[in-house]
Design a protein around this motif. Structure first.
Motif, PDB file in Angstrom:
ATOM      1  N   SER A 140       3.333 -30.553 -91.939  1.00  0.00           N
ATOM      2  CA  SER A 140       4.406 -31.546 -92.051  1.00  0.00           C
ATOM      3  C   SER A 140       5.581 -30.990 -92.855  1.00  0.00           C
ATOM      4  CB  SER A 140       3.893 -32.811 -92.726  1.00  0.00           C
ATOM      5  OG  SER A 140       2.915 -33.417 -91.931  1.00  0.00           O
ATOM      6  N   PHE A 141       5.267 -30.339 -93.976  1.00  0.00           N
ATOM      7  CA  PHE A 141       6.331 -29.744 -94.796  1.00  0.00           C
ATOM      8  C   PHE A 141       7.064 -28.643 -94.026  1.00  0.00           C
ATOM      9  CE2 PHE A 141       7.795 -26.485 -97.745  1.00  0.00           C
ATOM     10  CZ  PHE A 141       8.702 -27.240 -98.474  1.00  0.00           C
ATOM     11  N   SER A 142       6.327 -27.818 -93.301  1.00  0.00           N
ATOM     12  CA  SER A 142       6.945 -26.746 -92.501  1.00  0.00           C
ATOM     13  C   SER A 142       7.846 -27.314 -91.429  1.00  0.00           C
ATOM     14  CB  SER A 142       5.869 -25.868 -91.862  1.00  0.00           C
ATOM     15  OG  SER A 142       5.106 -25.228 -92.831  1.00  0.00           O
ATOM     16  N   ALA A 143       7.423 -28.368 -90.763  1.00  0.00           N
ATOM     17  CA  ALA A 143       8.241 -28.982 -89.724  1.00  0.00           C
ATOM     18  C   ALA A 143       9.519 -29.572 -90.314  1.00  0.00           C
ATOM     19  CB  ALA A 143       7.443 -30.055 -88.994  1.00  0.00           C
ATOM     20  N   LEU A 144       9.404 -30.222 -91.475  1.00  0.00           N
ATOM     21  CA  LEU A 144      10.597 -30.784 -92.124  1.00  0.00           C
ATOM     22  C   LEU A 144      11.553 -29.682 -92.566  1.00  0.00           C
ATOM     23  CD1 LEU A 144       9.119 -33.728 -94.231  1.00  0.00           C
ATOM     24  CD2 LEU A 144      10.643 -33.873 -92.254  1.00  0.00           C
ATOM     25  N   ALA A 145      11.006 -28.607 -93.122  1.00  0.00           N
ATOM     26  CA  ALA A 145      11.865 -27.503 -93.565  1.00  0.00           C
ATOM     27  C   ALA A 145      12.569 -26.865 -92.372  1.00  0.00           C
ATOM     28  CB  ALA A 145      11.041 -26.456 -94.315  1.00  0.00           C
ATOM     29  N   THR A 146      11.875 -26.677 -91.272  1.00  0.00           N
ATOM     30  CA  THR A 146      12.485 -26.104 -90.066  1.00  0.00           C
ATOM     31  C   THR A 146      13.576 -27.019 -89.526  1.00  0.00           C
ATOM     32  OG1 THR A 146      10.407 -24.993 -89.534  1.00  0.00           O
ATOM     33  CG2 THR A 146      12.013 -25.230 -87.752  1.00  0.00           C
ATOM     34  N   ALA A 147      13.323 -28.319 -89.511  1.00  0.00           N
ATOM     35  CA  ALA A 147      14.331 -29.271 -89.044  1.00  0.00           C
ATOM     36  C   ALA A 147      15.548 -29.269 -89.958  1.00  0.00           C
ATOM     37  CB  ALA A 147      13.725 -30.675 -88.946  1.00  0.00           C
ATOM     38  N   ALA A 148      15.324 -29.149 -91.271  1.00  0.00           N
ATOM     39  CA  ALA A 148      16.445 -29.117 -92.216  1.00  0.00           C
ATOM     40  C   ALA A 148      17.278 -27.849 -92.011  1.00  0.00           C
ATOM     41  CB  ALA A 148      15.928 -29.194 -93.646  1.00  0.00           C
ATOM     42  N   LEU A 149      16.644 -26.706 -91.823  1.00  0.00           N
ATOM     43  CA  LEU A 149      17.379 -25.459 -91.579  1.00  0.00           C
ATOM     44  C   LEU A 149      18.157 -25.515 -90.268  1.00  0.00           C
ATOM     45  CD1 LEU A 149      14.863 -22.730 -92.784  1.00  0.00           C
ATOM     46  CD2 LEU A 149      17.043 -23.363 -93.821  1.00  0.00           C
ATOM     47  N   ALA A 150      17.546 -26.070 -89.248  1.00  0.00           N
ATOM     48  CA  ALA A 150      18.243 -26.211 -87.965  1.00  0.00           C
ATOM     49  C   ALA A 150      19.454 -27.124 -88.119  1.00  0.00           C
ATOM     50  CB  ALA A 150      17.287 -26.742 -86.903  1.00  0.00           C
ATOM     51  N   GLY A 151      19.295 -28.212 -88.862  1.00  0.00           N
ATOM     52  CA  GLY A 151      20.413 -29.122 -89.102  1.00  0.00           C
ATOM     53  C   GLY A 151      21.548 -28.437 -89.854  1.00  0.00           C
ATOM     54  N   LEU A 152      21.204 -27.619 -90.859  1.00  0.00           N
ATOM     55  CA  LEU A 152      22.240 -26.884 -91.599  1.00  0.00           C
ATOM     56  C   LEU A 152      22.947 -25.882 -90.690  1.00  0.00           C
ATOM     57  CD1 LEU A 152      20.489 -26.245 -95.026  1.00  0.00           C
ATOM     58  CD2 LEU A 152      22.433 -27.756 -94.550  1.00  0.00           C
ATOM     59  N   GLY A 153      22.192 -25.240 -89.813  1.00  0.00           N
ATOM     60  CA  GLY A 153      22.802 -24.299 -88.872  1.00  0.00           C
ATOM     61  C   GLY A 153      23.768 -24.989 -87.936  1.00  0.00           C
ATOM     62  N   ILE A 154      23.388 -26.133 -87.435  1.00  0.00           N
ATOM     63  CA  ILE A 154      24.277 -26.902 -86.548  1.00  0.00           C
ATOM     64  C   ILE A 154      25.511 -27.355 -87.307  1.00  0.00           C
ATOM     65  CG2 ILE A 154      24.470 -29.081 -85.285  1.00  0.00           C
ATOM     66  CD1 ILE A 154      21.493 -28.667 -84.487  1.00  0.00           C
ATOM     67  N   LEU A 155      25.321 -27.819 -88.528  1.00  0.00           N
ATOM     68  CA  LEU A 155      26.450 -28.262 -89.356  1.00  0.00           C
ATOM     69  C   LEU A 155      27.407 -27.099 -89.638  1.00  0.00           C
ATOM     70  CD1 LEU A 155      27.375 -30.892 -90.657  1.00  0.00           C
ATOM     71  CD2 LEU A 155      26.231 -30.169 -92.750  1.00  0.00           C
ATOM     72  N   ALA A 156      26.862 -25.918 -89.946  1.00  0.00           N
ATOM     73  CA  ALA A 156      27.711 -24.742 -90.185  1.00  0.00           C
ATOM     74  C   ALA A 156      28.485 -24.382 -88.924  1.00  0.00           C
ATOM     75  CB  ALA A 156      26.858 -23.569 -90.644  1.00  0.00           C
ATOM     76  N   GLY A 157      27.848 -24.492 -87.763  1.00  0.00           N
ATOM     77  CA  GLY A 157      28.539 -24.216 -86.503  1.00  0.00           C
ATOM     78  C   GLY A 157      29.660 -25.190 -86.241  1.00  0.00           C
ATOM     79  N   VAL A 158      29.455 -26.453 -86.595  1.00  0.00           N
ATOM     80  CA  VAL A 158      30.506 -27.458 -86.402  1.00  0.00           C
ATOM     81  C   VAL A 158      31.688 -27.162 -87.316  1.00  0.00           C
ATOM     82  CG1 VAL A 158      31.063 -29.891 -86.749  1.00  0.00           C
ATOM     83  CG2 VAL A 158      28.964 -29.256 -85.562  1.00  0.00           C
ATOM     84  N   PHE A 159      31.427 -26.824 -88.594  1.00  0.00           N
ATOM     85  CA  PHE A 159      32.525 -26.495 -89.507  1.00  0.00           C
ATOM     86  C   PHE A 159      33.239 -25.224 -89.064  1.00  0.00           C
ATOM     87  CE2 PHE A 159      30.263 -29.169 -92.737  1.00  0.00           C
ATOM     88  CZ  PHE A 159      31.262 -30.116 -92.805  1.00  0.00           C
ATOM     89  N   ARG A 160      32.520 -24.264 -88.564  1.00  0.00           N
ATOM     90  CA  ARG A 160      33.118 -23.021 -88.089  1.00  0.00           C
ATOM     91  C   ARG A 160      34.025 -23.287 -86.894  1.00  0.00           C
ATOM     92  NH1 ARG A 160      35.744 -19.240 -87.556  1.00  0.00           N
ATOM     93  NH2 ARG A 160      35.154 -17.203 -86.860  1.00  0.00           N
ATOM     94  N   PHE A 161      33.671 -24.246 -86.073  1.00  0.00           N
ATOM     95  CA  PHE A 161      34.477 -24.593 -84.914  1.00  0.00           C
ATOM     96  C   PHE A 161      35.865 -25.069 -85.328  1.00  0.00           C
ATOM     97  CE2 PHE A 161      35.926 -27.761 -81.809  1.00  0.00           C
ATOM     98  CZ  PHE A 161      36.001 -26.959 -80.694  1.00  0.00           C
ATOM     99  N   PHE A 162      35.955 -25.802 -86.431  1.00  0.00           N
ATOM    100  CA  PHE A 162      37.240 -26.341 -86.863  1.00  0.00           C
ATOM    101  C   PHE A 162      38.060 -25.359 -87.684  1.00  0.00           C
ATOM    102  CE2 PHE A 162      34.846 -30.283 -86.123  1.00  0.00           C
ATOM    103  CZ  PHE A 162      35.698 -30.825 -85.167  1.00  0.00           C
ATOM    104  N   LYS A 163      37.450 -24.277 -88.144  1.00  0.00           N
ATOM    105  CA  LYS A 163      38.187 -23.291 -88.944  1.00  0.00           C
ATOM    106  C   LYS A 163      38.959 -22.370 -88.007  1.00  0.00           C
ATOM    107  CE  LYS A 163      37.662 -19.702 -92.363  1.00  0.00           C
ATOM    108  NZ  LYS A 163      36.778 -18.781 -92.992  1.00  0.00           N
TER     109      LYS A 163
END
Length: 159
Positions: free
Chosen positions: A20-43
């Motif tokens: 459960s902890f591994s799945a949550l950590a993986t989901a959190a990292l994926a979310g951060l990656g998507i968020l970084a991609g969205v911010f990079r799109f606007f830069k």
């Protein structure tokens, strides 16, 4: 009693909790990656180059017989009886910085030699050192524009 319950009682981490902890950590990292991609799109992807023209000072700073090497700008400034002129200090072969000799200029990398006018006398350099345009700004300062070449031998007189 199941083995997971036994581990909980002993203070260890059960397999279910670990997964459960591994799945949550993986989901959190994926979310951060998507968020970084969205911010990079606007830069903006624009890259600004350094200006090719730069001030070298007032004409009175260059009396006849003056020689200055501006390493940061990669240019030689000369002043003689004919006027003021600027020659590039970048070898036209592979871009090394040339140094002044008694007969002109020499590249330390592959031995290209240039005469005092910047014309190739020997070596692998395909063409001579470019001469740059020098103009006078409204405040009286001299401006070298390294994006504008002038014919070799072009000298300028400024008041």
């Amino acid at each position: 009693m199941r083995s997971e319950d036994a581990q909980d009682k002993e203070g260890g981490v059960s397999r279910r909790d670990f997964l459960s902890f591994s799945a949550l950590a993986t989901a959190a990292l994926a979310g951060l990656g998507i968020l970084a991609g969205v911010f990079r799109f606007f830069k903006s992807d624009a890259r600004y180059e350094e200006s090719s023209s730069f001030k070298i000072g007032k004409p009175e700073n260059f009396p006849v017989g003056t020689f200055k090497k501006l390493d940061d700008k990669k240019v030689f400034i000369f002043s003689d009886e004919g006027g003021l002129y600027a020659i590039s200090s970048v070898c036209t072969h592979l871009g090394c910085l040339v140094f002044e000799t008694e007969t002109g200029f020499q590249c330390p990398c592959h031995g290209s030699k240039y005469n005092q006018a910047g014309k190739v006398t020997s070596g692998p350099a395909p063409r001579g050192l470019p001469w740059y345009e020098i103009t006078q700004d409204v405040d009286g300062s001299l401006v070298v524009d390294s994006s504008r070449e002038v014919p070799a031998g072009t000298k300028n007189r400024f008041a």
